[in-house]
Every structure is written in structure tokens, then in C-alpha cells.
Design a protein around this motif. Structure first.
Motif, PDB file in Angstrom:
ATOM      1  N   ASP A  28       0.823  -1.208   0.000  1.00 51.98           N
ATOM      2  CA  ASP A  28       0.000   0.000   0.000  1.00 51.98           C
ATOM      3  C   ASP A  28       0.857   1.258   0.000  1.00 51.98           C
ATOM      4  OD1 ASP A  28      -2.189  -1.664   0.125  1.00 51.98           O
ATOM      5  OD2 ASP A  28      -2.574  -1.323   2.255  1.00 51.98           O
ATOM      6  N   ARG A  29       0.383   2.249  -0.717  1.00 53.01           N
ATOM      7  CA  ARG A  29       1.088   3.535  -0.784  1.00 53.01           C
ATOM      8  C   ARG A  29       1.334   4.095   0.617  1.00 53.01           C
ATOM      9  NH1 ARG A  29      -1.147   8.769  -4.153  1.00 53.01           N
ATOM     10  NH2 ARG A  29       0.245  10.286  -3.198  1.00 53.01           N
ATOM     11  N   ARG A  30       0.356   3.936   1.500  1.00 52.87           N
ATOM     12  CA  ARG A  30       0.518   4.490   2.852  1.00 52.87           C
ATOM     13  C   ARG A  30       1.626   3.790   3.633  1.00 52.87           C
ATOM     14  NH1 ARG A  30      -3.255   1.549   6.527  1.00 52.87           N
ATOM     15  NH2 ARG A  30      -4.110  -0.077   5.214  1.00 52.87           N
ATOM     16  N   HIS A  31       1.954   2.549   3.291  1.00 51.43           N
ATOM     17  CA  HIS A  31       3.089   1.879   3.936  1.00 51.43           C
ATOM     18  C   HIS A  31       4.383   2.622   3.602  1.00 51.43           C
ATOM     19  CE1 HIS A  31       0.647  -2.120   3.548  1.00 51.43           C
ATOM     20  NE2 HIS A  31       0.223  -1.393   4.567  1.00 51.43           N
ATOM     21  N   VAL A  32       4.571   2.905   2.327  1.00 53.43           N
ATOM     22  CA  VAL A  32       5.770   3.617   1.876  1.00 53.43           C
ATOM     23  C   VAL A  32       5.784   5.031   2.451  1.00 53.43           C
ATOM     24  CG1 VAL A  32       7.002   4.503  -0.149  1.00 53.43           C
ATOM     25  CG2 VAL A  32       5.967   2.229  -0.221  1.00 53.43           C
ATOM     26  N   GLU A  33       4.640   5.722   2.392  1.00 53.36           N
ATOM     27  CA  GLU A  33       4.562   7.077   2.931  1.00 53.36           C
ATOM     28  C   GLU A  33       4.890   7.101   4.427  1.00 53.36           C
ATOM     29  OE1 GLU A  33       0.608   8.334   1.950  1.00 53.36           O
ATOM     30  OE2 GLU A  33       1.157   8.889  -0.084  1.00 53.36           O
ATOM     31  N   THR A  34       4.430   6.098   5.159  1.00 55.61           N
ATOM     32  CA  THR A  34       4.715   6.025   6.595  1.00 55.61           C
ATOM     33  C   THR A  34       6.208   5.871   6.839  1.00 55.61           C
ATOM     34  OG1 THR A  34       2.532   5.109   7.091  1.00 55.61           O
ATOM     35  CG2 THR A  34       4.271   4.740   8.726  1.00 55.61           C
ATOM     36  N   ALA A  35       6.845   4.945   6.128  1.00 57.71           N
ATOM     37  CA  ALA A  35       8.286   4.734   6.306  1.00 57.71           C
ATOM     38  C   ALA A  35       9.064   6.008   5.999  1.00 57.71           C
ATOM     39  CB  ALA A  35       8.762   3.587   5.418  1.00 57.71           C
ATOM     40  N   PRO A  47       4.522  -6.984  -2.683  1.00 60.57           N
ATOM     41  CA  PRO A  47       3.068  -7.125  -2.881  1.00 60.57           C
ATOM     42  C   PRO A  47       2.516  -8.369  -2.191  1.00 60.57           C
ATOM     43  CG  PRO A  47       4.208  -7.868  -4.838  1.00 60.57           C
ATOM     44  CD  PRO A  47       5.274  -7.366  -3.877  1.00 60.57           C
ATOM     45  N   TRP A  48       2.671  -8.438  -0.871  1.00 55.95           N
ATOM     46  CA  TRP A  48       2.215  -9.619  -0.145  1.00 55.95           C
ATOM     47  C   TRP A  48       0.699  -9.637  -0.023  1.00 55.95           C
ATOM     48  CZ3 TRP A  48       6.118  -7.707   3.805  1.00 55.95           C
ATOM     49  CH2 TRP A  48       5.654  -6.607   4.511  1.00 55.95           C
ATOM     50  N   PRO A  49       0.154 -10.806   0.272  1.00 58.25           N
ATOM     51  CA  PRO A  49      -1.309 -10.939   0.344  1.00 58.25           C
ATOM     52  C   PRO A  49      -1.889 -10.327   1.611  1.00 58.25           C
ATOM     53  CG  PRO A  49      -0.263 -13.014   0.927  1.00 58.25           C
ATOM     54  CD  PRO A  49       0.840 -12.084   0.482  1.00 58.25           C
ATOM     55  N   SER A  50      -3.151  -9.957   1.541  1.00 58.01           N
ATOM     56  CA  SER A  50      -3.860  -9.405   2.689  1.00 58.01           C
ATOM     57  C   SER A  50      -4.107 -10.483   3.731  1.00 58.01           C
ATOM     58  CB  SER A  50      -5.203  -8.827   2.235  1.00 58.01           C
ATOM     59  OG  SER A  50      -5.971  -8.431   3.350  1.00 58.01           O
ATOM     60  N   GLY A  51      -4.132 -10.058   4.987  1.00 58.11           N
ATOM     61  CA  GLY A  51      -4.486 -10.958   6.080  1.00 58.11           C
ATOM     62  C   GLY A  51      -5.991 -11.084   6.259  1.00 58.11           C
ATOM     63  N   TYR A  52      -6.745 -10.328   5.478  1.00 55.47           N
ATOM     64  CA  TYR A  52      -8.205 -10.427   5.531  1.00 55.47           C
ATOM     65  C   TYR A  52      -8.658 -11.433   4.480  1.00 55.47           C
ATOM     66  CZ  TYR A  52      -7.854  -6.196   8.331  1.00 55.47           C
ATOM     67  OH  TYR A  52      -7.537  -5.281   9.312  1.00 55.47           O
ATOM     68  N   LEU A  53      -9.306 -12.481   4.961  1.00 58.03           N
ATOM     69  CA  LEU A  53      -9.741 -13.566   4.091  1.00 58.03           C
ATOM     70  C   LEU A  53     -11.226 -13.820   4.326  1.00 58.03           C
ATOM     71  CD1 LEU A  53      -6.735 -15.920   4.851  1.00 58.03           C
ATOM     72  CD2 LEU A  53      -7.070 -14.597   2.762  1.00 58.03           C
ATOM     73  N   THR A  54     -12.015 -13.692   3.293  1.00 57.65           N
ATOM     74  CA  THR A  54     -13.457 -13.879   3.408  1.00 57.65           C
ATOM     75  C   THR A  54     -13.783 -15.204   4.074  1.00 57.65           C
ATOM     76  OG1 THR A  54     -13.786 -12.553   1.422  1.00 57.65           O
ATOM     77  CG2 THR A  54     -15.614 -13.976   2.091  1.00 57.65           C
ATOM     78  N   THR A  88       3.795 -16.526   4.340  1.00 53.29           N
ATOM     79  CA  THR A  88       4.330 -15.709   3.243  1.00 53.29           C
ATOM     80  C   THR A  88       4.917 -14.419   3.798  1.00 53.29           C
ATOM     81  OG1 THR A  88       2.798 -16.623   1.617  1.00 53.29           O
ATOM     82  CG2 THR A  88       3.717 -14.446   1.131  1.00 53.29           C
ATOM     83  N   HIS A  89       4.162 -13.749   4.665  1.00 52.00           N
ATOM     84  CA  HIS A  89       4.667 -12.514   5.281  1.00 52.00           C
ATOM     85  C   HIS A  89       5.912 -12.796   6.117  1.00 52.00           C
ATOM     86  CE1 HIS A  89       1.308  -9.486   4.792  1.00 52.00           C
ATOM     87  NE2 HIS A  89       0.756 -10.587   4.300  1.00 52.00           N
TER      88      HIS A  89
END
Length: 157
Positions: A28-35, A47-54, A88-89
């Protein structure tokens, strides 16, 4: 995008952290902006996968759970898909740790729902009950490793 307040808070938070030998962010862009706002150059964006899984973990569920780290421990045992995401993470985290000198720090900037299950996967025998509520913005953890084995986790609030 980070707000002006988010940039101010990230900058302030970054002033209290040591120099990082390697900085890894999520997609996410905000990850880079935060760093960057924290004062770190980003070495790698993954580009790792989300931890939110339906059907397993819905968006921001961890903030509604009374004991999120214990809940993640249970879910990691019962959900192959969540276990795969966490592994993966964790593999990326370990790769980042491997890029710093002994005693150095690797910084990972990611999002809620992705951090908590990886912490549990890194320390399956950790004090999940003692880790408290889910992480909020600019909160995280310090992990110490001996090789690929996490030997301690300290939640940072």
C-alpha cells in the motif's frame, strides 16, 4: 494517502526509533509514505497478500475481538489459507532480518490484519494473552531472532 496529521505522527514516532539496516514495506502507498515520514528510505516494497480472508478474518475483525492474538493462534491452527498468508509474510520478514548486521534492525511497515497473524506465526508459543489488544496506527512489535527462530516479542504501543 497519509493525512498531514498522519505524516506528523509518523515523523514524531520515527524520531524515537534507531537506524534501520533494511526497510521493507507492504504494497500500500501508505506503507511507503509512513516509512518515509518516519525518516527511513524504503529498500523494498513487497506485494504480499492481505491478512483479511473472506469467511476467516473480515476487514478489521481484529479490532472487535477481545483477545485478538489468541484468536489468531486458533485461526492459524484451523485455517490453511490464513496460515499460508502468515507464512508468506513471515518469510519476507525473515529475509529482511537476514539483510541486517547482527544486532541491527530491520523495519517492516504493514497494516493491521497483516501484522497480528504474522506475530503469532513468528512466536507460536508467545504470550498471546499478554500482548493485549490489536495494534493501532504506528504501533508494532520488536522481534528478536536467533537465526530463523523468534526468541522474543515485545509489543510497542
Amino acid at each position: 494517502m497519509l493525512s498531514a496529521e498522519g505524516v506528523r505522527r509518523a515523523r514524531h514516532h520515527g524520531e524515537s526509533l534507531p537506524e534501520a539496516g533494511y526497510v521493507l514495506t507492504g504494497p500500500d502507498r501508505r506503507h511507503v509514505e509512513t516509512a518515509i515520514a518516519m525518516g527511513y528510505a524504503v529498500d523494498e516494497m513487497v506485494p504480499w497478500p492481505s491478512g483479511y480472508l473472506t469467511g476467516v478474518v473480515e476487514h478489521h475483525d481484529q479490532w472487535r475481538w477481545e483477545r485478538p492474538f489468541e484468536r489468531y493462534a486458533d485461526l492459524l491452527e484451523s485455517s490453511r489459507s490464513l496460515r499460508g498468508v502468515a507464512q508468506t509474510h513471515l518469510a519476507h520478514w525473515l529475509r529482511a532480518v537476514g539483510r541486517v548486521d547482527r544486532g541491527g534492525m530491520a523495519l517492516v511497515v504493514s497494516s493491521g490484519g497483516s501484522i497480528e497473524p504474522v506475530l503469532v506465526a513468528a512466536a507460536p508459543d508467545g504470550d498471546h494473552a499478554g500482548w493485549g489488544p490489536a495494534l493501532q496506527h504506528l504501533q508494532g512489535a520488536t522481534l528478536n531472532f536467533d537465526g530463523d527462530t523468534c526468541v522474543s516479542v515485545t509489543i510497542r504501543r
